[in-house]
Motif scaffolding. Sequence first.
Motif, short mmCIF file in Angstrom:
data_model
loop_
_atom_site.label_atom_id
_atom_site.label_comp_id
_atom_site.label_asym_id
_atom_site.label_seq_id
_atom_site.Cartn_x
_atom_site.Cartn_y
_atom_site.Cartn_z
N VAL A 145 -10.47 1.64 19.98
CA VAL A 145 -9.81 2.76 19.29
C VAL A 145 -10.48 4.08 19.66
N SER A 146 -11.79 4.08 19.69
CA SER A 146 -12.55 5.30 19.96
C SER A 146 -12.18 5.94 21.30
N GLU A 147 -11.81 5.11 22.26
CA GLU A 147 -11.45 5.63 23.59
C GLU A 147 -10.01 6.12 23.66
N ARG A 148 -9.20 5.75 22.67
CA ARG A 148 -7.76 6.00 22.78
C ARG A 148 -7.16 6.88 21.69
N ILE A 149 -7.86 7.03 20.56
CA ILE A 149 -7.22 7.66 19.39
C ILE A 149 -7.16 9.19 19.53
N LEU A 150 -6.11 9.76 18.97
CA LEU A 150 -6.04 11.21 18.79
C LEU A 150 -5.20 11.50 17.56
N ALA A 186 0.84 -1.20 0.00
CA ALA A 186 0.00 0.00 0.00
C ALA A 186 0.87 1.24 0.00
N ARG A 187 0.32 2.31 -0.53
CA ARG A 187 0.93 3.63 -0.32
C ARG A 187 -0.01 4.39 0.62
N HIS A 188 0.52 4.73 1.77
CA HIS A 188 -0.22 5.47 2.79
C HIS A 188 -0.19 6.94 2.37
N ALA A 189 -1.35 7.56 2.29
CA ALA A 189 -1.38 8.99 1.92
C ALA A 189 -1.19 9.89 3.15
N TRP A 190 -1.09 9.26 4.33
CA TRP A 190 -0.87 10.00 5.57
C TRP A 190 -1.80 11.21 5.71
N HIS A 191 -3.09 10.94 5.51
CA HIS A 191 -4.06 12.02 5.77
C HIS A 191 -3.99 12.45 7.23
N LEU A 192 -3.89 11.44 8.12
CA LEU A 192 -3.83 11.75 9.56
C LEU A 192 -2.73 10.93 10.22
N TYR A 193 -2.18 11.48 11.30
CA TYR A 193 -1.26 10.71 12.15
C TYR A 193 -1.99 10.45 13.47
N THR A 194 -2.35 9.18 13.70
CA THR A 194 -3.29 8.86 14.78
C THR A 194 -2.76 7.78 15.73
N PRO A 195 -1.90 8.14 16.66
CA PRO A 195 -1.51 7.15 17.68
C PRO A 195 -2.68 6.91 18.65
N LEU A 196 -2.58 5.80 19.38
CA LEU A 196 -3.55 5.53 20.45
C LEU A 196 -2.85 5.75 21.78
N VAL A 197 -3.59 6.31 22.72
CA VAL A 197 -3.06 6.50 24.07
C VAL A 197 -3.17 5.16 24.80
N ARG A 198 -2.09 4.74 25.44
CA ARG A 198 -2.11 3.45 26.15
C ARG A 198 -2.64 3.69 27.57
N LEU A 199 -3.93 3.43 27.74
CA LEU A 199 -4.59 3.81 28.99
C LEU A 199 -4.01 3.09 30.20
N ASP A 231 -6.98 9.85 31.08
CA ASP A 231 -7.61 9.25 29.91
C ASP A 231 -7.26 10.05 28.66
N ARG A 232 -7.77 9.60 27.52
CA ARG A 232 -7.44 10.26 26.26
C ARG A 232 -7.91 11.72 26.21
N ASP A 233 -9.12 11.98 26.74
CA ASP A 233 -9.62 13.36 26.67
C ASP A 233 -8.73 14.30 27.47
N ARG A 234 -8.28 13.82 28.62
CA ARG A 234 -7.37 14.63 29.44
C ARG A 234 -6.03 14.81 28.71
N PHE A 235 -5.57 13.76 28.02
CA PHE A 235 -4.33 13.85 27.23
C PHE A 235 -4.47 14.95 26.18
N MET A 236 -5.65 15.00 25.53
CA MET A 236 -5.87 16.03 24.51
C MET A 236 -5.92 17.42 25.14
N ARG A 237 -6.56 17.51 26.31
CA ARG A 237 -6.61 18.83 26.99
C ARG A 237 -5.21 19.29 27.37
#
Length: 394
Positions: free
Chosen positions: A360-365, A296-309, A315-321
């Motif tokens: 993923v939904s709980e961890r992605i940013l 595959a060729r990744h177009a890298w639209h987004l860079y989305t690591p997951l937070v390791r809870l 939590d992830r929301d606090r990480f984003m804040r």
Amino acid sequence: MTSPRPAVRDSFLPFSRPTIGEEEVAELLDCVRSGWLTSGPKVEQFTSQFAAYVGARHAAALSSATAGLHLALLAHGIGAGDEVITTPLTFAATLNVIELVGAVPVLADIDRHTLQIRVDEVARAIGPRTRAVIPVHCVGQPVDLDPLLALARAHNLVVIEDAAHAVGTEYKGRRIGTFPTTREFSFHPNKNITTGAGGMLVTDDEDVLSRVIELRFHGMQRDAWKRFDKEASPRYDIARPGYKYNMMDLQAALGIHQLPRLDGFIEARRRLADRYQAAFQDLDALIVPEAVAYPARHAWHLYTPLVRLDALTIDRDRFMRELKARNIGVGLHYTAAHEFSYYRDRYGWCPEDYPDAHFVSERILSLPLFPTLSGAEQDDVIAAVRDIAQRSAR
Ligand SMILES: Cc1ncc(COP(=O)(O)O)c(C=O)c1O
């Protein structure tokens, strides 16, 4: 040792920023000065440029990818009583348009490592009312199309590729856009190329194309804008009512010059993503993005690591804040669609019904990723992530 106060950038760094050059500005001015702002010659030019780029027979420029997904369903005659299978890890538009045509969305879980819809889950979700599948090439990597298309053929299902993230993505050496489906791309400002807002529906099927063209502009026939030409009659007919989903020349003026720069944009995104991957490899706090197992060729639209809870006290929301408190912009792609109140209430879906999407939904940013992100700006992001990770380590 953790310093007493975190380093904060002087100014806010957005998570995405379009790259607009002088050519785009000059074309836009040309459009404004020409006196013709709505659909016209620039839309025609961008449409044929785009069809050639993705190697498709036909394309129709639209006001958004949402409009394109909506018209794709209508053009394929999908409506009340039909079921459409898609992924829970997508922008709300993918599910909303299914609801808006009166059909029923049915979800197939993703692979938590690659974020892509799983073909075995799609197979499990097929029932007697299934009419279509909408795979989403999530974050710029492709879905595993070979087995998916074979499955769709075996069950006589329409495939509408949601390629909003996949301008420039390749699957096994072929560009997304070349496969025999109805496909829809997005030019929203955070996408790999932009027209401000806009979308392109691509198809090899003349009938689908003519229905889309009719529906995108009130129900008028092809090239309705030419009715104002000197030689043309201003009369038109409405065979059935349509929408106002046309792209304007003002938008296409940007696209004409964005498209030739796309490969350079992707290369810049890839370099930045590689740098993030290297910087976060040793960090317990993050699960870094994983490549799909097929070529595959990744177009890298987004860079989305997951937070390791389990490695963090926050939590992830606090990480984003915490990132925002350090003047670092961040995105959330996505809260799984089955967790939105409308869908939860309507279909009785629970978070655990799609365990990988829920995980993923709980961890992605989404961290800042755009071609003009400078090394110093990226250093600020990396430093902020590492600082939060260190302060919040369990
Ligand atoms: C996966 C996906 N599908 C559809 C859309 C809708 O695109 P648009 O904003 O062009 O309507 C988006 C936009 O963000 C998206 O990410």
